[in-house]
Design a protein around this motif. Sequence first.
Motif: not given
Length: 119
Positions: A11, A14, A38, A40-41, A43
């Motif tokens: 990504c 992050c 993403c 995680n974040c 995006f």
Amino acid sequence: MRIISLLKGKCPQCEKKDIFKSNGNLLKLQIPEMNNTCKNCNFKFEKEPGFFFGAMFVSYAVTAAEFIAVFIVSHFILGLSLLTSFFMVIIIAIILSGYNFRLSRSIWIYLFAKPKVKA
Ligand SMILES: [Zn+2]
């Protein structure tokens, strides 16, 4: 390192999670599959429909650079004949096609994404 994350297809924001769900499989003629966002974040990788049209041009540039590099190494450094060098270029192109697909999209995404400033 940002360039390492790019090469690994992480990504752009992050640099933790993968852009691609699968690497694709050349033998099964599968192209790599992307995650939408993403994990995680959050995006969003495809900013708008048709966003990856431009990645085609990146792909041309990446492929051309590889062709030239492989040709120079096989013909001028290893001293192989023109014909053999030409076959080397084709073989390498086939081997790298899945990776090129991912790499060109990663480069394209990175061109338009800014890393999140760490607090
Ligand atoms: Zn992320």
